[in-house]
Motif scaffolding. Structure first.
Motif, PDB file in Angstrom:
ATOM      1  N   ILE A 206       1.814  -3.417  -2.254  1.00 57.41           N
ATOM      2  CA  ILE A 206       1.089  -4.666  -2.466  1.00 57.41           C
ATOM      3  C   ILE A 206      -0.342  -4.351  -2.894  1.00 57.41           C
ATOM      4  O   ILE A 206      -1.038  -3.562  -2.247  1.00 57.41           O
ATOM      5  CB  ILE A 206       1.077  -5.519  -1.182  1.00 57.41           C
ATOM      6  CG1 ILE A 206       2.506  -5.894  -0.781  1.00 57.41           C
ATOM      7  CG2 ILE A 206       0.232  -6.769  -1.370  1.00 57.41           C
ATOM      8  CD1 ILE A 206       3.186  -6.821  -1.738  1.00 57.41           C
ATOM      9  N   GLU A 207      -0.765  -4.943  -3.972  1.00 58.25           N
ATOM     10  CA  GLU A 207      -2.137  -4.756  -4.449  1.00 58.25           C
ATOM     11  C   GLU A 207      -2.948  -5.986  -4.082  1.00 58.25           C
ATOM     12  O   GLU A 207      -2.829  -7.046  -4.705  1.00 58.25           O
ATOM     13  CB  GLU A 207      -2.158  -4.539  -5.966  1.00 58.25           C
ATOM     14  CG  GLU A 207      -3.547  -4.225  -6.509  1.00 58.25           C
ATOM     15  CD  GLU A 207      -3.538  -3.952  -7.998  1.00 58.25           C
ATOM     16  OE1 GLU A 207      -4.630  -3.916  -8.587  1.00 58.25           O
ATOM     17  OE2 GLU A 207      -2.424  -3.791  -8.570  1.00 58.25           O
ATOM     18  N   ARG A 208      -3.760  -5.823  -3.088  1.00 58.24           N
ATOM     19  CA  ARG A 208      -4.563  -6.938  -2.609  1.00 58.24           C
ATOM     20  C   ARG A 208      -5.694  -7.236  -3.613  1.00 58.24           C
ATOM     21  O   ARG A 208      -6.286  -6.331  -4.185  1.00 58.24           O
ATOM     22  CB  ARG A 208      -5.146  -6.630  -1.241  1.00 58.24           C
ATOM     23  CG  ARG A 208      -4.080  -6.360  -0.176  1.00 58.24           C
ATOM     24  CD  ARG A 208      -4.714  -5.968   1.148  1.00 58.24           C
ATOM     25  NE  ARG A 208      -3.692  -5.640   2.143  1.00 58.24           N
ATOM     26  CZ  ARG A 208      -3.104  -6.514   2.940  1.00 58.24           C
ATOM     27  NH1 ARG A 208      -3.445  -7.797   2.866  1.00 58.24           N
ATOM     28  NH2 ARG A 208      -2.200  -6.127   3.815  1.00 58.24           N
TER      29      ARG A 208
ATOM     30  N   ARG B  93       3.202 -14.021  -4.692  1.00 54.43           N
ATOM     31  CA  ARG B  93       4.102 -13.670  -5.802  1.00 54.43           C
ATOM     32  C   ARG B  93       4.545 -12.211  -5.721  1.00 54.43           C
ATOM     33  O   ARG B  93       5.705 -11.891  -6.023  1.00 54.43           O
ATOM     34  CB  ARG B  93       3.385 -13.931  -7.126  1.00 54.43           C
ATOM     35  CG  ARG B  93       4.231 -13.630  -8.368  1.00 54.43           C
ATOM     36  CD  ARG B  93       5.526 -14.408  -8.340  1.00 54.43           C
ATOM     37  NE  ARG B  93       6.349 -14.115  -9.513  1.00 54.43           N
ATOM     38  CZ  ARG B  93       7.653 -14.350  -9.603  1.00 54.43           C
ATOM     39  NH1 ARG B  93       8.296 -14.895  -8.556  1.00 54.43           N
ATOM     40  NH2 ARG B  93       8.316 -14.064 -10.701  1.00 54.43           N
ATOM     41  N   GLN B  94       3.650 -11.315  -5.302  1.00 55.47           N
ATOM     42  CA  GLN B  94       4.019  -9.906  -5.146  1.00 55.47           C
ATOM     43  C   GLN B  94       5.103  -9.739  -4.083  1.00 55.47           C
ATOM     44  O   GLN B  94       6.035  -8.944  -4.235  1.00 55.47           O
ATOM     45  CB  GLN B  94       2.778  -9.082  -4.785  1.00 55.47           C
ATOM     46  CG  GLN B  94       1.749  -8.960  -5.917  1.00 55.47           C
ATOM     47  CD  GLN B  94       0.576  -8.090  -5.519  1.00 55.47           C
ATOM     48  OE1 GLN B  94       0.755  -6.919  -5.186  1.00 55.47           O
ATOM     49  NE2 GLN B  94      -0.620  -8.663  -5.556  1.00 55.47           N
ATOM     50  N   CYS B  95       4.981 -10.512  -2.997  1.00 55.25           N
ATOM     51  CA  CYS B  95       6.014 -10.440  -1.946  1.00 55.25           C
ATOM     52  C   CYS B  95       7.354 -10.937  -2.463  1.00 55.25           C
ATOM     53  O   CYS B  95       8.415 -10.390  -2.132  1.00 55.25           O
ATOM     54  CB  CYS B  95       5.581 -11.262  -0.733  1.00 55.25           C
ATOM     55  SG  CYS B  95       4.186 -10.559   0.171  1.00 55.25           S
TER      56      CYS B  95
ATOM     57  N   VAL C  78       3.382  -7.953   5.498  1.00 62.35           N
ATOM     58  CA  VAL C  78       2.184  -7.493   4.789  1.00 62.35           C
ATOM     59  C   VAL C  78       0.959  -7.597   5.685  1.00 62.35           C
ATOM     60  O   VAL C  78       0.095  -6.707   5.705  1.00 62.35           O
ATOM     61  CB  VAL C  78       1.981  -8.305   3.489  1.00 62.35           C
ATOM     62  CG1 VAL C  78       0.685  -7.888   2.786  1.00 62.35           C
ATOM     63  CG2 VAL C  78       3.164  -8.111   2.556  1.00 62.35           C
ATOM     64  N   TYR C  79       0.892  -8.674   6.456  1.00 62.40           N
ATOM     65  CA  TYR C  79      -0.277  -8.900   7.295  1.00 62.40           C
ATOM     66  C   TYR C  79      -0.153  -8.271   8.680  1.00 62.40           C
ATOM     67  O   TYR C  79      -1.108  -8.292   9.458  1.00 62.40           O
ATOM     68  CB  TYR C  79      -0.524 -10.405   7.453  1.00 62.40           C
ATOM     69  CG  TYR C  79      -0.810 -11.099   6.139  1.00 62.40           C
ATOM     70  CD1 TYR C  79      -1.984 -10.841   5.438  1.00 62.40           C
ATOM     71  CD2 TYR C  79       0.091 -12.004   5.599  1.00 62.40           C
ATOM     72  CE1 TYR C  79      -2.246 -11.470   4.227  1.00 62.40           C
ATOM     73  CE2 TYR C  79      -0.163 -12.640   4.400  1.00 62.40           C
ATOM     74  CZ  TYR C  79      -1.336 -12.363   3.711  1.00 62.40           C
ATOM     75  OH  TYR C  79      -1.591 -12.980   2.521  1.00 62.40           O
TER      76      TYR C  79
END
Length: 250
Positions: free
Chosen positions: A2-4, A13-15, A25-26
């Motif tokens: 994942i690119e924050r 959208r990445q997820c 992710v969090y």
């Protein structure tokens, strides 16, 4: 992956593209508490002394140390540490070519009296130089060891000797269960059972749990009763239990 802070593709959208949940992710892993670290240290110490301890005995050990934990918690910690009970066992059940294999008769059978079902198996005892083979015959109802023999070869003679002694001292069972090893499918062994009118039962191929009480006996014998203390005259001592406690195998 994942690119924050991406200027064009949001985290949502990445997820979706990676097919992962946003919560993962969090998520921030929680550090283990000091109590868990202390328990894991005690488990690691005891495992080095008694590698045959499973989660049940490890739980009892921790309780004796003053830590009231349940078995599930011990299982989780042992799994995290990559620790499990040690069960070394060579391949002793080798089928014989052309020997008759009998069906398994104990599935769903209610065993409620002595001499209803006997069972046997072969294991090995580690020595300083090599090992010896051990056969034991038990009664499934009482878990009593009816007879046993030790041999330095995997022949049929010491199996037949143990069988004949058990029959002479304890009577005749209704069913006799074995695995599909060449010693038990041989005519010399099955012939003794047929002469006594005993029904022959054999485990399924690869189904060790079909003879689970004998397997549990080997655990007690090899890791709790086998005293691998070298005597001055070069002998070892075997304290074979007369009975096996009635509880589920670990």
């Amino acid at each position: 992956m994942i690119e924050r802070g991406h200027p064009q593709v949001s985290i949502v959208r990445q997820c979706e593209l990676l097919k992962v949940s946003r919560s993962s992710v969090y998520y921030i892993p929680r550090e283990r508490c000091q109590e868990d670290l202390e328990l894991m240290y005690l488990i690691d110490q005891q495992h080095l002394e008694t590698p045959y301890y499973g989660s049940r005995k490890m739980r009892v050990h921790l309780q004796h140390k003053g830590h009231p934990v349940n078995r599930k918690r011990v299982q989780r910690m042992m799994r995290t540490m990559g620790i499990q009970a040690v069960y070394p066992r060579p391949r002793t059940s080798i089928p014989g070519d052309g020997h008759k294999v009998y069906p398994y008769l104990l599935k769903g059978l209610r065993i409620d009296r002595p001499n209803q079902v006997w069972a046997t198996d072969i294991s090995y005892l580690p020595l300083a130089r090599g090992f010896m083979y051990l056969i034991a015959i038990i009664d499934w109802h009482s878990r009593k060891v009816l007879s046993w023999r030790v041999s330095n070869t995997m022949d049929t003679d010491f199996c037949v000797d143990a069988l004949e002694e058990a029959l002479q001292r304890h009577g005749t069972p209704e069913i006799f269960n074995t695995d599909q090893g060449v010693q038990f499918t041989s005519e010399a062994f099955t012939g003794v059972l047929k002469e006594q009118g005993i029904r022959i039962s054999m485990d399924g191929k690869g189904c060790y749990h079909d003879n689970i009480f004998v397997e549990r006996l080997w655990r007690s014998v090899k890791y709790e009763c086998w005293v691998s203390k070298h005597k001055p005259e070069g002998r070892y001592e075997l304290n074979l239990p007369r009975t096996l406690s009635k509880r589920r195998s670990e």
